[in-house]
Structures are given as C-alpha cells and as structure tokens.
Scaffold this active site. Structure first.
Site, PDB file in Angstrom:
ATOM      1  N   SER A 145       0.824  -1.209   0.000  1.00  0.00           N
ATOM      2  CA  SER A 145       0.000   0.000   0.000  1.00  0.00           C
ATOM      3  C   SER A 145       0.856   1.257   0.000  1.00  0.00           C
ATOM      4  CB  SER A 145      -0.900   0.001   1.243  1.00  0.00           C
ATOM      5  OG  SER A 145      -1.521   1.259   1.424  1.00  0.00           O
ATOM      6  N   GLN A 186       0.458  -0.550  -4.803  1.00  0.00           N
ATOM      7  CA  GLN A 186      -0.854   0.120  -4.886  1.00  0.00           C
ATOM      8  C   GLN A 186      -0.670   1.617  -4.745  1.00  0.00           C
ATOM      9  OE1 GLN A 186      -2.291   1.511  -1.793  1.00  0.00           O
ATOM     10  NE2 GLN A 186      -3.914   2.477  -2.977  1.00  0.00           N
ATOM     11  N   TYR A 216      -2.300   5.575  -4.524  1.00  0.00           N
ATOM     12  CA  TYR A 216      -3.348   6.578  -4.371  1.00  0.00           C
ATOM     13  C   TYR A 216      -2.916   7.827  -5.128  1.00  0.00           C
ATOM     14  CZ  TYR A 216      -5.604   4.006  -0.543  1.00  0.00           C
ATOM     15  OH  TYR A 216      -6.267   3.063   0.212  1.00  0.00           O
ATOM     16  N   THR A 242      -5.884   2.569  -6.970  1.00  0.00           N
ATOM     17  CA  THR A 242      -7.152   2.580  -6.238  1.00  0.00           C
ATOM     18  C   THR A 242      -7.920   3.850  -6.555  1.00  0.00           C
ATOM     19  OG1 THR A 242      -6.263   1.232  -4.438  1.00  0.00           O
ATOM     20  CG2 THR A 242      -8.208   2.563  -3.947  1.00  0.00           C
ATOM     21  N   LYS A 284      -8.496  -0.621  -9.149  1.00  0.00           N
ATOM     22  CA  LYS A 284      -9.193  -1.210  -8.011  1.00  0.00           C
ATOM     23  C   LYS A 284     -10.321  -0.280  -7.554  1.00  0.00           C
ATOM     24  CE  LYS A 284      -8.286  -3.074  -3.363  1.00  0.00           C
ATOM     25  NZ  LYS A 284      -9.039  -2.129  -2.507  1.00  0.00           N
ATOM     26  N   HIS A 312     -14.007  -1.622  -1.510  1.00  0.00           N
ATOM     27  CA  HIS A 312     -13.021  -1.236  -0.492  1.00  0.00           C
ATOM     28  C   HIS A 312     -13.276  -1.982   0.819  1.00  0.00           C
ATOM     29  CE1 HIS A 312      -9.773   1.866  -0.256  1.00  0.00           C
ATOM     30  NE2 HIS A 312      -9.801   1.500   1.013  1.00  0.00           N
ATOM     31  N   ARG A 369     -15.607  -0.422   3.434  1.00  0.00           N
ATOM     32  CA  ARG A 369     -15.061   0.638   4.285  1.00  0.00           C
ATOM     33  C   ARG A 369     -15.316   2.035   3.719  1.00  0.00           C
ATOM     34  NH1 ARG A 369     -11.229  -1.373   7.848  1.00  0.00           N
ATOM     35  NH2 ARG A 369      -9.798   0.386   7.708  1.00  0.00           N
TER      36      ARG A 369
END
Length: 380
Positions: free
Chosen positions: A107, A128, A130, A156, A252, A276, A279
């Site tokens: 992440s 991953q 962001y 994501t 994702k 997610h 969440r």
C-alpha cells in the site's frame, strides 16, 4: 496455533493480541457495516455443483495472475498501517507471500517503504497507488515503484473521500495512536504486541517521508495525507498514470460495468471488483454480487479480479466460477499477521490452498484454470 482450522480462528487470535483500536480498524467497516457483512454473507448464497465419477487424483492450483506465475489465484491486497499490527508487518507479509508463491501488494500508506520491501524480498511485489493532490509526488511514487522492479501497479480509485467508520470514531483512532487512560490500559493488556512495537525500527509512513519538506513525524505525515486525498480524481488522471507506468496497470474499486468499460478503453490490463472491503460507501452491493456484471462487460478484454469477503477456499472457487481470474484477500492475512507475524500469513495462505484443493476434488476439477460457470449450481 495448533488448533487453527480456519481463517476465523486466526481472527480470534488476532482479536486477543491487538489493542481494540487496531483490531476494530482492521475488522470494521463504514456506517452500519452492512456492505462489510454482505461481502462475506453473499458468498454463502452461491452454491457449487458437486460432481462424482471423475479422476481427481492429480490436481493443481497453479495459475497466472497479470502475467505472473502464482501457486494459486490469490493475491495479498494492499492494506495501510500493516506495520502497526506487527513490526515490519509489510516485510513479513511479503516474505510469506513469496514463500507461498502468490503476489503481495504494498500500500501507499504502508509503514515499510517500497525500497524496504525491495531490499528484503526483491522487486516482484505489486504496488498500490493513491492519486494525491500533489501530482509531482505521485509521479515520484510511480518512478520509485518502477525502479524497484514492480511488475504491476494497482491504482485505487474509490478513496477520493473517506467513509465514516463508527468504530474508529468511538475509539478515537488517530495516527499516531492517541494516548488516553483507556488506550493505555488496552495496550497494557496486550503486552506481546506492545513489546514488539517498542522494538520496531519502522513506525512512520515509509513511502511518504519525502512527500514534503514539513513535519515528517507520524502525526505530520498523517495530517498531510488527510489533506491530499483528491476529490477531483478523474479518468484523465487514469490516462496520465497509464502513460507514466510501463508495466501492468490494474484499477481497483470498480463495481459499475460502465466504469469497467472505461477502464478497458484507457488500456488497463485488469480491474478489481471491490467496494473497499465495505469501508467506504455502505449502501452498495457486495463485490461477489457485482462480479458477473463486470465480467460480462469486459471479461473478454482484460483480467477481472475480486476483492472483498473471501474467507475460505470455497469462496475462491465461487469467484472463479463466476468469472474472476483471481481474488485478493485483505482481512484474512491481516488476522494471521496480527496473530503470529509471517507464520500467521503463511498459515492463512495454506488454509486457502488446502480448501481450494479439496473443493476442486469435490467439483470434479483437476486444473484451477478450468474452473468456470459449470462449477456453479446457482444461488439461493
């Protein structure tokens, strides 16, 4: 640990060893947690077809996920703050995944950095991403993942705002953890976790240390991150990332078939059907319920994977039967990590592979790559 028979056993051990604030962070979802529960419960509505009279003496769970060999169609999903559950938790999880022959996804919000993972397990892990407001920092993250040798970038898309999580509000979750009389007592009653964390070398967001020139403490980086999640994230940004990234690109957070179609149009190599983990938006269908819709739209153009709700090997076979090429697991391996570190993650994966192998035998299938709609009887 000798009595561990299933993922839920790992969850119970994790609950006994983690402070409540961290257990609730891992286990909980947003609002009333209905999406979180549906992710798990809706799998139970998918019934498999048992077949007999077939030679299933030689079975294989081996496959390929996004061009990479895997011992089974399972990958470890990206998870933030993993290094607070167990010291150097991302390294431990990556080692377990490598030993078991499955992909590990790091992440952006990890405690261990991209470079930490590359030094300890090599560059075959996935990263991953962001998309932050600071696009120059995003570019640097992409470059770092490329330089580390990551073959797959998981972008994501469903965290342009953060869902309300009642458990975290009740526990007053903050980063770093807020010290109050109740949290002190909670931590004191978890001495094994507390002693491990005290000895940990890495306690900050490793990937964010060069994010800005200001406060690089855990509190400073957390505040910077909260201001960086970008509600302007658009398909133009996805196209920009596609141009930057030379490897496989997976999107994702896809649940709408129209979004999946746009992903294919922009040249993504795969999508992950995911809400997610329940969440974010609570009033949404489960991942398994939306899987067939996305597969029907783009399954012939790119790889469709599923994230959310997988708790045993039956669930993996159910997802494959409905068209997924693989599944991502988050909470199951985090339970194992919190329980006993690297060994717990390995045990989680061994349980999934054991179950898959048995389910294939009962369904009359010898090769996991041959699992398709024929193993599905229907739904309740």
């Amino acid at each position: 640990m000798n009595a561990i028979a299933c993922i839920d056993d790992l969850r119970r051990v994790a609950r006994s060893r983690l402070p409540r604030v961290l257990y609730d962070y891992v286990h909980g979802g947003s609002w009333t947690e209905s999406a979180c529960r549906a992710n798990v419960e809706d799998f139970r509505d998918v019934l498999l077809l048992q077949r007999v009279g077939r030679d299933v003496s030689s079975r294989s769970t081996r496959t390929r996920m996004l061009g990479q060999n895997a011992s089974m169609p399972v990958a470890l999903a990206p998870a933030g703050l993993t290094g607070l559950l167990y010291p150097d938790g991302e390294i431990a999880a990556a080692r377990a995944a490598r030993g078991m022959g499955v992909p590990f996804t790091l992440s952006t919000m990890s405690i261990c950095s991209i470079e930490d993972i590359a030094r300890h397990v090599g560059g075959d892990f996935w990263f991953q991403l962001y998309v932050m407001r600071d696009r120059a920092f995003v570019r640097r993250l992409v470059d770092r993942a490329r330089d580390a040798g990551c073959p797959v970038l998981v972008l994501t898309l469903d965290l342009q705002a953060q869902g309300i999580r009642y458990r975290d509000l009740h526990n007053r979750l903050s980063v770093p953890l807020r010290i109050t009389p109740s949290t002190l007592w909670d931590m004191a009653t978890r001495p094994r976790w507390a002693m491990r964390l005290l000895r940990a070398r890495r306690r900050r967001f490793g990937n964010l240390l060069d994010a800005h020139e200001g406060d690089t403490s855990m509190r400073g980086l957390a505040a910077w991150t909260q201001a960086q999640f970008d509600p302007t994230l658009s398909w133009e940004d996805v196209a920009w990332i596609r141009d930057l990234w030379p490897g496989k690109l997976v999107l994702k957070g896809i649940t709408d078939p129209a979004d999946a179609r746009q992903a294919a149009h922009l040249g993504a190599d795969g999508v992950i059907v995911s809400n997610h983990g329940g969440r974010q938006l609570d009033a949404v269908p489960s991942s398994i319920r939306m899987l067939e819709h996305v597969v029907g739209e783009v399954g012939s153009q790119l790889e469709v994977h599923l994230d959310g709700g997988v708790r045993d090997g039956q669930d993996v076979v159910r997802a494959l039967g409905l068209g997924a090429k693989g599944v991502f697991v988050g909470r199951p391996y985090l339970y194992g990590l919190a329980a006993t570190g690297e060994d717990g993650v390995r045990q989680c994966l061994e349980l999934l592979r054991r179950d898959m192998d048995l389910v294939m035998a009962f369904c009359g299938v010898c090769d996991v790559t041959e699992i398709d709609r024929r193993v599905i009887f229907g739904t309740r």
